[in-house]
Design an enzyme around this catalytic site. Structure first.
Site, PDB file in Angstrom:
ATOM      1  N   LEU A  83       0.815  -1.209   0.000  1.00  0.00           N
ATOM      2  CA  LEU A  83       0.000   0.000   0.000  1.00  0.00           C
ATOM      3  C   LEU A  83       0.853   1.265   0.000  1.00  0.00           C
ATOM      4  O   LEU A  83       1.685   1.454   0.881  1.00  0.00           O
ATOM      5  CB  LEU A  83      -0.935  -0.002   1.212  1.00  0.00           C
ATOM      6  N   ASP A  84       0.633   2.112  -1.012  1.00  0.00           N
ATOM      7  CA  ASP A  84       1.295   3.419  -1.125  1.00  0.00           C
ATOM      8  C   ASP A  84       2.821   3.306  -1.179  1.00  0.00           C
ATOM      9  O   ASP A  84       3.534   4.226  -0.776  1.00  0.00           O
ATOM     10  CB  ASP A  84       0.888   4.341   0.037  1.00  0.00           C
ATOM     11  N   GLU A  85       3.329   2.193  -1.696  1.00  0.00           N
ATOM     12  CA  GLU A  85       4.779   2.007  -1.793  1.00  0.00           C
ATOM     13  C   GLU A  85       5.242   1.687  -3.206  1.00  0.00           C
ATOM     14  O   GLU A  85       6.380   1.280  -3.406  1.00  0.00           O
ATOM     15  CB  GLU A  85       5.241   0.915  -0.822  1.00  0.00           C
TER      16      GLU A  85
END
Length: 285
Positions: A228-230
């Site tokens: 997530l969000d990486e």
């Protein structure tokens, strides 16, 4: 006679002579290079190249002709090589929830001819943006979560396939994609995160930033991965803030930044300027 431009992208192990080999092959085919950028990463030892060129004669003039011309070079140097017509517009499916600022910005830029894309529809888990999308005459795929994530994502994948979309853009689509969906869209799904990643991941990042007393707020456009969000970052932007501002002001300022950052990322992807380099990207501007 004016010939169309082509975009050539290359990824391979770094070594001497790559640029010369490509330039020689194109010159021998009477091609005229109008733009070229390259980068050798000393850490991964990978080489990246983007070249725009046009034919000048009938000897070699089509995309398939140039694939044949470049095939021996690609084989000899172990290249991952792609060729695209520069004038061809990428088919894009947009996804949104209730916050419509990024969707509105992308639709306006597309409708005005400012983005080299063809928007083929909008997916949403809410009905809020239907009126806007209907105004643009686009299909609106209302996919509520009532039947569960697995069924909803299956319908999402069907919308991608039926529309012929080559890129999916999460324009403030406030749902976490499953690992399966992330794998399905690997390298062809861009998300806008309303924070300057890697700080303040997850929900309400502007409020997290306000609580930490930050001096800049920002936004990040990145490729979607199961982390997530990486995912690999494509573009970021920031704006200075002060202690006198409230969290809601952070949110309002951030929306303008999100619009610009996401549009840049979509443009650069559509123009084949972004190349994956492990967990990072190479972006030829």
């Amino acid at each position: 006679m004016m010939f169309p431009h082509f975009i050539l992208t290359i990824r391979c192990r770094d070594r001497a002579g790559i640029v010369a080999a490509v330039a020689t092959a194109l010159a021998d085919s009477q091609a005229f290079i109008t733009e070229s950028s390259h980068f050798g990463d000393p850490e991964t030892e990978l080489f990246f190249m983007r070249t725009v060129f046009r034919p000048t004669g009938a000897l070699v003039s089509t995309l398939e002709d140039f694939r044949i011309v470049l095939e021996p070079v690609a084989k000899r140097l172990g290249m991952e090589l792609s060729l695209h017509p520069a004038e061809r517009r990428t088919k894009v499916l947009l996804a949104v929830s209730k916050h419509g600022h990024c969707l509105n910005h992308l639709l306006h830029q597309w409708h005005s001819g400012e983005l080299p894309i063809d928007v083929v529809g909008v997916v949403s888990n809410h009905e809020d943006m239907r009126r806007l999308v209907d105004w643009y005459g686009l299909p609106y795929h209302y996919l509520p979560m009532a039947d569960g994530k697995q069924a909803q994502e299956a319908r999402f994948r069907d919308a991608i396939a039926s529309s012929g979309a080559e890129l999916t853009v999460l324009a403030r689509y406030m749902q976490v994609l499953s690992d399966e969906m992330c794998r399905h869209l690997e390298g062809r799904c861009i998300n806008i995160h309303h924070s300057f990643l890697p700080s303040f991941k997850g929900a309400k990042p502007y409020h997290q930033a306000y609580a930490r007393g930050v001096k800049v707020v920002g936004a990040t456009a990145h490729y979607v991965t199961s982390d997530l969000d990486e995912g690999p970052i494509i573009e970021q932007e920031t704006q200075r803030v002060t202690h006198a501002l409230e969290a809601d002001t952070f949110v309002r300022m951030g929306k303008d930044i999100e619009n610009v950052v996401l549009a840049r990322a979509v443009r650069w992807h559509a123009e084949h300027r972004v190349m994956l380099n492990g967990t990072r990207t190479v972006v030829f501007q």
